[in-house]
Design a protein around this motif. Structure first.
Motif, PDB file in Angstrom:
ATOM      1  N   ASP A 203      11.275  40.407 -22.150  1.00 18.25           N
ATOM      2  CA  ASP A 203      10.845  39.990 -23.488  1.00 18.25           C
ATOM      3  C   ASP A 203      10.819  38.461 -23.586  1.00 18.25           C
ATOM      4  N   ALA A 204      11.830  37.801 -23.003  1.00 19.16           N
ATOM      5  CA  ALA A 204      11.859  36.339 -23.023  1.00 19.16           C
ATOM      6  C   ALA A 204      10.710  35.772 -22.197  1.00 19.16           C
ATOM      7  N   GLU A 207       7.590  36.141 -24.287  1.00 14.25           N
ATOM      8  CA  GLU A 207       7.588  35.166 -25.386  1.00 14.25           C
ATOM      9  C   GLU A 207       7.166  33.788 -24.887  1.00 14.25           C
ATOM     10  N   ILE A 210       3.340  33.776 -23.888  1.00 13.88           N
ATOM     11  CA  ILE A 210       2.430  33.691 -25.044  1.00 13.88           C
ATOM     12  C   ILE A 210       2.266  32.234 -25.468  1.00 13.88           C
ATOM     13  N   LYS A 211       3.357  31.498 -25.471  1.00 19.73           N
ATOM     14  CA  LYS A 211       3.310  30.089 -25.891  1.00 19.73           C
ATOM     15  C   LYS A 211       2.601  29.209 -24.862  1.00 19.73           C
ATOM     16  N   HIS A 275      -1.848  40.985 -25.320  1.00 23.57           N
ATOM     17  CA  HIS A 275      -1.362  39.603 -25.400  1.00 23.57           C
ATOM     18  C   HIS A 275      -2.239  38.623 -24.625  1.00 23.57           C
TER      19      HIS A 275
END
Length: 449
Positions: A203-204, A207, A210-211, A275
């Protein structure tokens, strides 16, 4: 140690002197360079040399054709050091391109050409075992005081129905390799920092990806993430992270229909479709977080470090909801089922496993995961982190492998996974289809551990 030129000369001599040639064409009649006979005629068996006339030949079906100079020189050095230690043995190499070796091995088997040792790859072992091309090592290991199986990682062996068909000379795992420059410039914590905090999870990683991803029109010009769920041996990382297994402990039933397997595959599929963080090229500096293996060090050294394109970082594979495990991709030299010089063949296998050869594999990207538990990983670059290799080794498992692994690989990679990404089939539908396919293969021939 001999210089590069002399090693190449030695290897050329091994290739020419006593090598057994095999037709590359599938189904063609093999021939030997010494006595091919008339066209279409089966090859004649080589006459055994008198025991007191020079060294015995170890016939080795190998992969050198099409490989780079580092690979060829490394193997030349392996042959040189073996022959120096064993003057009563001589290696004769029959060359092959990588993708052609299983076909050539089967053709040799059918044509009565007998190899003492055969280069292996984890995707081929099922074919070798099912075709009786290789033989178990257990009887010869049991009588050899120089080798103790307890000293070797369990995942570094090829076990089928309780018998060991190989011990690894080379082991790959897959770490996270990241573009530290991209991540730091974006003001984000690196995977190494997240790992130290106990927060390095899938998940990290998503995250951060995505950035970090940049899209221009329909093109991902900077990919936040690069993973390979289309490759079954790599898919194990993602399924294990969600607590899913390819099959049950006795390898009699597939596990693709579980909720955990569905969630693992859906997560990966979403990184491509929902995503859109997958893309770029790590070696060109436009993929941030890349799940690949240390064998790519060769490309990093060729394409990244000479121009300081970016700062390289590495970390273990992330944790998932089910924790984390890692796969070992094991490559071994196998003893041919029809070996005429089994003793010499075993001596060479043993040479690759317990000999002081780790340094030879290092330029090729090896030596990071020694099969021998008593050895430390070798690192040669400032960007390498030995603690990552040790972490991955501590959670490593044997890669699940069907006897019919080639069929599984082809269908998943070329049919099922593309259909998922195209939206032609849902993840649950795809996994149910895979479950049915795999169950048939398990019922038919089983698997290797």
């Amino acid at each position: 140690m001999a210089d590069t030129l002399s090693r190449r000369s030695i290897l050329r001599g091994a290739l020419v002197g006593g090598a057994v040639a095999i037709s590359a064409a599938c189904g063609a009649v093999p021939a030997t360079p010494a006595d091919s006979g008339q066209e279409g005629e089966a090859p004649k068996a080589a006459e055994a040399a008198p025991k007191d006339e020079g060294p015995k030949t170890v016939n080795f079906l190998h992969v050198l054709e099409g490989q780079n100079e580092t690979w060829r020189n490394g193997w030349a050095e392996v042959v040189e050091t073996f022959e120096a230690k064993n003057p009563d043995q001589k290696i004769a190499i029959a060359d092959s391109a990588f993708g052609e070796l299983p076909t050539k091995a089967a053709a040799a088997q059918a044509g009565g050409i007998k190899f003492d040792i055969i280069y292996g790859y984890f995707g081929w072992v099922g074919t070798f075992v099912a075709g009786n091309i290789v033989q178990p090592l257990d009887p010869i290991i049991a009588t050899d005081p120089d080798i103790d199986p307890a000293n070797f990682h369990e995942a570094a062996k090829w076990i089928h129905k309780g018998q060991n068909y190989g011990v690894a000379w080379w082991i790959n795992s897959r770490e996270i390799w990241y573009n530290k420059s991209l991540i730091v410039n974006a003001g984000l914590k690196t995977p190494t920092e997240l790992e130290a905090e106990g927060n390095w999870t899938w998940d990290a990683a998503l995250e951060a990806a995505i950035k970090l991803t940049k899209v221009e029109g329909d093109e991902v010009v900077v990919g936040g993430m690069g993973t390979q769920p289309h490759v079954p041996s790599v898919l194990t990382y993602y399924s294990w992270a969600w607590g899913a297994e390819f099959w049950n402990p006795d390898c009699s039933q597939g596990g693709f229909g579980s909720d955990a397997f569905r969630d693992a595959v859906q997560f990966q599929a979403d990184t491509f479709t929902k995503h859109r963080v997958q893309g770029g090229n790590y070696f060109e500096g436009n993929t941030a977080i890349y799940h690949t293996g240390h064998f790519q060090i060769r490309r990093i050294n060729e394409q990244v470090t000479p121009t300081n394109l970016f700062e390289v970082g590495m970390a273990p594979t992330p944790n998932g909801p089910g924790g984390r495990k890692a796969a070992y991709a094991v490559v071994a030299i196998h003893l041919g089922s029809q070996a005429e010089n089994a003793e010499g063949g075993w001596d060479f296998i043993k040479h690759t496993v317990i000999g002081d050869l780790q340094e030879i594999w290092v330029p090729q990207g090896g030596g990071r995961y020694p099969a021998d538990l008593r050895r430390e990983p070798i690192t040669t670059k400032d960007y390498e982190d030995a603690s990552v290799y040790k972490t991955m080794a501590s959670i490593a498992n044997a890669t699940p492998t069907l006897i019919q692994q080639g069929d599984f690989n082809d269908i998943w990679r070329n049919e099922t996974w593309p259909a998922i990404l195209e939206g032609a089939i849902t993840v649950p539908e795809a996994l149910q289809k895979t479950q049915d396919q795999v169950q048939g293969w398990l019922d038919d021939r089983g698997c290797l551990w």
